[in-house]
Design an enzyme around this catalytic site. Structure first.
Site, short mmCIF file in Angstrom:
data_model
loop_
_atom_site.label_atom_id
_atom_site.label_comp_id
_atom_site.label_asym_id
_atom_site.label_seq_id
_atom_site.Cartn_x
_atom_site.Cartn_y
_atom_site.Cartn_z
N LYS A 1 -9.56 -8.32 -2.14
CA LYS A 1 -10.13 -7.20 -1.38
C LYS A 1 -11.64 -7.18 -1.55
O LYS A 1 -12.15 -7.37 -2.67
CB LYS A 1 -9.50 -5.90 -1.88
CG LYS A 1 -9.82 -4.66 -1.08
CD LYS A 1 -9.06 -3.47 -1.67
CE LYS A 1 -9.31 -2.19 -0.90
NZ LYS A 1 -8.55 -1.05 -1.50
N SER B 1 -5.85 1.45 1.58
CA SER B 1 -7.10 0.83 1.99
C SER B 1 -7.12 -0.69 1.82
O SER B 1 -8.05 -1.35 2.23
CB SER B 1 -8.26 1.43 1.18
OG SER B 1 -8.10 1.18 -0.21
N LEU C 1 -13.06 3.79 1.84
CA LEU C 1 -11.95 3.32 0.98
C LEU C 1 -10.89 4.39 0.76
O LEU C 1 -10.15 4.33 -0.21
CB LEU C 1 -12.49 2.85 -0.39
CG LEU C 1 -13.34 1.59 -0.38
CD1 LEU C 1 -14.00 1.39 -1.75
CD2 LEU C 1 -12.51 0.37 -0.03
N SER D 1 -3.10 2.91 -1.75
CA SER D 1 -3.84 1.85 -1.08
C SER D 1 -3.32 0.43 -1.32
O SER D 1 -3.74 -0.49 -0.63
CB SER D 1 -5.32 1.91 -1.49
OG SER D 1 -5.91 3.04 -0.91
#
Length: 554
Positions: free
Chosen positions: A135, A210, A184, A234
């Site tokens: 990420k 996210s 985020l 997330s």
């Protein structure tokens, strides 16, 4: 690190970053195939149509099989990395899930690992030669870290995040960086830099957030193992939406140092970092490779808790009368927002497959004040009233996106808190945790909880507004593991006619559901354990999967 502000107009920033990404994909050899202008909603079959058979075979192998073949020299890291670069580039063309590819540095690393194995007849570590996607806001030396804000583009990491250093020590290769949302703080992945990441099973639906870039990339098998972060769902939202595995570990088990984000240092609700994987064993390999290196020696806030072997059957403990059954609490509805029909079908299908097994005991697990949990956690997310997020957004002139606005300005619990208010909410948080512990430790104490990963399958874009099925476990700091059931939503999942919503959130979720909208969407569920029982959750899912015939890999 302090973040410099890029004062260029956000559209210019976006154009430059999109061109950079285009160039990194174009640098992949053999070339990444082009895609048609008109595509079906479900793009999951396209890689098999466009990529060579050897690329398909490599990229559709789970990490544990790849590691076995890499460690013996049956596969070279160069071949594996090349295959995943091709498929990741194609996945990005199909779903907009990649921020950039790293072909030069990845292939240099792969060659080094191949040469080392050839010379020394041993591997660098347990992840020798395995490609891992990352990420974007996990800092990687020499590369941009913008955390989804156009104004932060141009900040360059001076060193790798600690988790990357440890994975590097274990022998892996970093080859792709993936997209994330503005602020985020979405269960969606969209920002002003790259646009919207879509779901490969239905591009009208969200990939989640996210860590949605990771989710979509793994869903298309452009990665077999990736790194996400989670403060409200997330990791688990993208894993669920894309039909892969995703673990939210207990906090302070894996190192967090080296992340780009707003509100760094806030301890009211602690984020975690963890894996998304196309196989259950990939989750175990990731966790073990990191914790075996004793990361608490480098990041002292971490708990010095070794990773236990999850391949041993320790769940069915002897109690003097024979084997102790695995007690699974079933929480199919949190009492706030009722899940859509496909999710309820998924739970019922799994429970039906398990309930007659002699080693399993199914126990209804009632919810306990989940609306109160959301009030507490959503109040603590932004103790500054969202000031840092708003400043980062406004600095470039980019628009505040719908789900950023939803969580920051439409959330009545978000306000700037005084120190005394933070203290009061912290006491409420701890009081709720103690009450939930008592709830768990009732007369029929369960080992794990089976529960939805969300109120439905992947929702349409900009509609992922209910976090309760994931944020609940962030507040409690319980490890939770999302897994695919192998089922998909279909037209047989009828709307419940005449339903009377319980509240505004429930009404919103009910109105979202139309069976034709969700056709092909994966049905995923979540298994939850108590704090620091991460290994038990992994082991329990392995046992459940084998009994129920669930896929252990995507």
């Amino acid at each position: 690190m302090p973040y410099k502000i890029n004062h260029k107009p956000w559209r210019d920033v976006s154009a430059a970053m999109l061109e950079h990404r285009k160039q990194t994909i174009a640098a992949v050899e053999p070339a990444v195939p082009g895609v048609a202008d008109s595509l079906p909603l479900n793009v999951t079959s396209i890689p098999r149509q466009l990529l060579p058979s050897e690329v398909i075979e490599i990229t559709e192998s789970p990490s544990e099989l790849l590691i076995s073949r890499l460690s013996t020299g049956k596969l070279s890291s160069t071949a594996v990395v090349t295959a995943f670069l091709q498929r990741a580039g194609l996945a990005s063309k199909l779903t907009n899930c990649v921020a950039e590819l790293l072909p030069e540095r990845a292939l240099t690393r792969a060659k080094y690992l191949d040469d080392y194995l050839s010379k020394h007849r041993q591997t660098i570590g347990p992840l020798h030669g395995l490609p891992i996607s990352v990420k974007e806001h996990v800092e990687m030396a020499g590369l941009d870290i913008n955390a989804g804000f156009a104004a932060w583009v141009g900040n360059v990491a001076t060193s790798d995040a600690l988790i990357l250093k440890l994975l590097w020590n274990a022998g892996c290769v970093f080859y792709a960086r993936t997209t994330e949302p503005q602020a985020l703080m979405h269960l969606e992945t969209d920002n002003a830099i790259y646009g919207t990441t879509t779901n490969p099973f239905n591009t009208n639906l969200t990939a989640g957030g996210s860590s949605g870039g990771e989710g979509a990339l793994l869903g298309l098998r452009g990665s077999c193992l990736g790194i996400g972060t989670d403060i409200g769902g997330s990791i688990r939202s993208p894993a669920a939406n894309n039909g892969v595995f995703g673990l939210r570990p207990t906090s302070y088990r894996l190192p967090l140092s080296g992340l780009a984000a707003t509100m760094l240092g806030a301890e009211h609700i602690v984020p975690v970092i963890g894996p998304l994987s196309t196989s259950l064993e990939g989750i175990n390999l990731f966790m073990k490779a990191l914790i075996d290196q004793q990361p608490w020696l480098y990041e002292p806030s971490l708990v010095p808790l070794p990773w236990k072997d999850t391949t041993e059957d320790s769940l069915l403990r002897k109690d003097g009368t024979g084997n102790r059954k695995l007690r699974i609490g079933v929480l199919s509805d949190d009492g706030v927002v009722k899940p859509h029909p496909p999710i309820l079908r998924g739970i019922q299908t799994l429970v039906s497959a398990l309930q007659s097994h002699p080693d399993i005991e199914i126990i209804p697990f009632p919810p306990y004040k989940h609306a109160e949990a959301w009030r507490i956690i959503s109040s603590l997310y932004f103790a500054d009233g969202g000031a840092e997020e708003k400043a980062a957004i406004n600095a470039s002139g980019e628009a505040i996106l719908p789900l950023t606005e939803f969580i920051l300005t439409q959330n009545p619990n978000v306000k700037e808190l005084s120190v005394h208010e933070v203290w009061k909410l912290t006491q409420e948080r701890e009081g709720y945790k103690a009450a939930y512990t008592r709830h768990w430790n009732s007369d029929q104490m369960v080992d794990v909880i089976l529960t939805p990963a969300g109120p439905g399958c992947a929702p349409p874009h900009d509609c992922a507004r209910y976090w309760g099925y994931t944020s609940q476990w962030n507040l409690l700091d319980y490890p939770s593991l999302v897994f695919p059931t192998g089922l998909q939503a279909g037209l047989e999942d009828k709307v419940e006619e005449g339903y009377k919503p319980r509240n505004e959130e429930d009404g919103y979720n009910y109105e979202l559901y139309k069976p034709e909208t969700y056709v092909d969407a994966p049905i995923s569920l979540q298994l939850v354990g108590r704090r620091y029982e991460d290994e038990k959750v992994v082991e329990a899912l392995r046992m459940i999967s084998e009994i129920a015939g669930l896929p252990l890999k995507n």
